[in-house]
Design a protein around this motif. Structure first.
Motif, short mmCIF file in Angstrom:
data_model
loop_
_atom_site.label_atom_id
_atom_site.label_comp_id
_atom_site.label_asym_id
_atom_site.label_seq_id
_atom_site.Cartn_x
_atom_site.Cartn_y
_atom_site.Cartn_z
N VAL A 260 0.83 -1.21 0.00
CA VAL A 260 0.00 0.00 0.00
C VAL A 260 0.86 1.26 0.00
O VAL A 260 0.52 2.26 -0.61
N GLY B 147 -6.08 -2.97 0.42
CA GLY B 147 -5.45 -1.89 1.16
C GLY B 147 -5.51 -2.07 2.67
O GLY B 147 -5.48 -3.19 3.19
N HIS C 166 -5.65 -6.65 -3.15
CA HIS C 166 -5.39 -5.20 -3.10
C HIS C 166 -6.52 -4.43 -2.38
O HIS C 166 -6.99 -3.40 -2.87
N TYR D 35 -6.48 7.12 5.67
CA TYR D 35 -6.01 5.75 5.92
C TYR D 35 -6.22 5.35 7.39
O TYR D 35 -6.64 4.22 7.69
#
Length: 446
Positions: free
Chosen positions: A46, A192, A190, A133
């Motif tokens: 990531v 994340g 993927h 995030y």
């Protein structure tokens, strides 16, 4: 003889002591390894901003999850003393109450954590992509809080139940689940930071509660119908306050570290500190695993009024920790470059910062084990006040002072040396407390 089941009531030689505590050390090591894989996947798949965000927000769920560790360590000491006194039914009732208390408390804290997550992240200095995030990762991780609390609780109670190897295998199961899902969800699909958080959430559901429900199992403890023992719960909280203080302080101090590093080195500083924390888990896990594994033995013999065996355990433990501390410190100097390269080898500047920082931080391993054991030893004796004092000084008071003052004198190197300075100051307190307790045991032996 070597295959005989080891019981808390045994006399412990070095061999017997190591055989009993090794599963606990393995449990802590494996927990650290799958935590490392979590960070490794986020960093490499990531990016360093996501990696910095995960490490920035991680102290909050760790902070809230300490309820399980407090009730596990404080409660297992009470249950161990009760077993030493010969009342197994009462020990079962206490154990069951501690489990329900941990589960309900963690559920409430999880809800509060989700509500206040974004304001806390902003307060910690997160903004823009870093804030996004941190919130996405933290919200999912909050849902794992009840499972995390129970896992911490059962790590202590598996040892008290004379089944430390089961605690190890349940942790292996959870760890393998987490690592496989990390690779699949973060590396292959993927997903994340959400993938990393989901992997942790699912792995926390692998626990040991079903073993204790079985009335026919061969352990010393079983879940049963219980009631609310207010005084006992209060005593467990007080007795486990040192471990609570350690976990709380680590989370709070990590927040302060990240704040100072954002100011002095930006995202690179936070990312470097994240690598140090993941790698340091491996070394600290050995000390914590030994402390958790040996504490129920001390509690049992203390409850049985066998002070000669408590004295025997205490002296053997200090000698073992001295050997391990020197060995781990030397080993860390060879391991550091490899660990740093695996995590952040894609960024030369970050790699150089991380390698230097870790070498300075690793000096603390020479001292840390004695303080961890001293705090755990007093908890095992039911002396939560002394244990909490040692924990408060080494993990909060001395570290805060060092983090604030040393950078003024040494720049960013002062941050990496802060933990060593704090451990050194706390060692003086631990030695004074242990020498006082040693005199008491000599007097009771005589």
């Amino acid at each position: 003889m070597s295959k005989q089941r080891i019981q808390l009531s045994d006399h412990f030689t070095y061999s017997r002591l190591l055989r009993f505590v090794l599963p606990c050390i393995g449990t802590m090591l494996f927990t650290s390894i799958y935590g490392i894989v979590d960070g490794l996947c986020v960093s490499n798949f990531v990016g360093k901003t996501a990696f910095a965000a995960v490490n920035l927000i991680m102290p909050l769920p760790m902070l809230l999850g300490t309820i399980g560790f407090m009730l596990g360590t404080g409660g297992s000491a009470i249950v161990g003393i009760t077993l030493g006194e010969g009342d197994r039914k009462k020990a079962d009732r206490y154990f069951s109450m501690f489990m329900w208390a941990a589960l309900i408390s963690a559920g409430v804290l999880a809800v509060l954590g989700i509500v206040f997550l974004r304001p806390v992240a902003v307060l910690l200095g997160a903004k823009g992509e870093l804030l996004d995030y941190a919130v996405r990762y933290g919200r999912i991780l909050m849902l794992a809080l009840p499972g995390f609390a129970l896992q911490n609780l059962f790590q202590s109670f598996f040892v008290t139940a004379e089944k430390p190897h089961l605690g190890f295998w349940f942790t292996v199961g959870a760890g393998c689940t987490n690592m496989v899902l990390d690779v699949v969800m973060v590396g292959m699909l993927h997903w994340g930071v959400e993938g990393a958080a989901l992997a942790t959430l699912i792995s926390q559901l692998v626990g040991g509660v079903f073993y204790f429900i079985d009335r026919n199992n061969t352990s010393c403890l079983h879940l049963c119908r219980t009631q609310f023992y207010g005084r006992v719960l209060w005593d467990a909280c007080i007795n486990g306050s040192s471990e609570l203080m350690t976990s709380l302080s680590m989370s709070l101090v990590n927040i302060l570290y990240n704040f100072q590093l954002l100011r002095l080195a930006g995202e690179n500083g936070v990312a470097a500190y994240g690598v140090i924390m993941y790698a340091a888990f491996l070394f600290v896990a050995v000390f914590v695993g030994y402390a958790v594994g040996s504490a129920p033995i001390v509690s049992f013999h203390y409850g049985a009024r066998n002070h000669a065996e408590v004295h025997n355990l205490y002296h053997k433990s200090l000698r073992l920790i001295a050997v391990v501390a020197v060995t781990l410190t030397l080993a860390s100097m060879f391991i550091i470059p490899c660990v740093a390269r695996v995590f952040v080898g894609y960024d030369a500047e970050l790699l150089a910062l991380t390698s230097r920082a870790f070498r300075l931080y690793a000096l603390s391993f020479l001292i840390m084990g004695f303080n961890v054991y001293a705090s755990s030893f007093f908890t095992a004796l039911g002396d939560g006040v002394t244990s909490a004092l040692i924990s408060f000084l080494r993990t909060l008071a001395f570290q805060v002072i060092a983090i604030l003052l040393l950078p003024l004198l040494l720049g960013i190197d002062g941050i990496w040396l802060a933990v060593t300075a704090a451990e050194l100051a706390a060692l003086a307190v631990s030695v004074a407390m242990l020498l006082t307790k040693d005199k008491v045991f000599h007097y009771r032996k005589a």
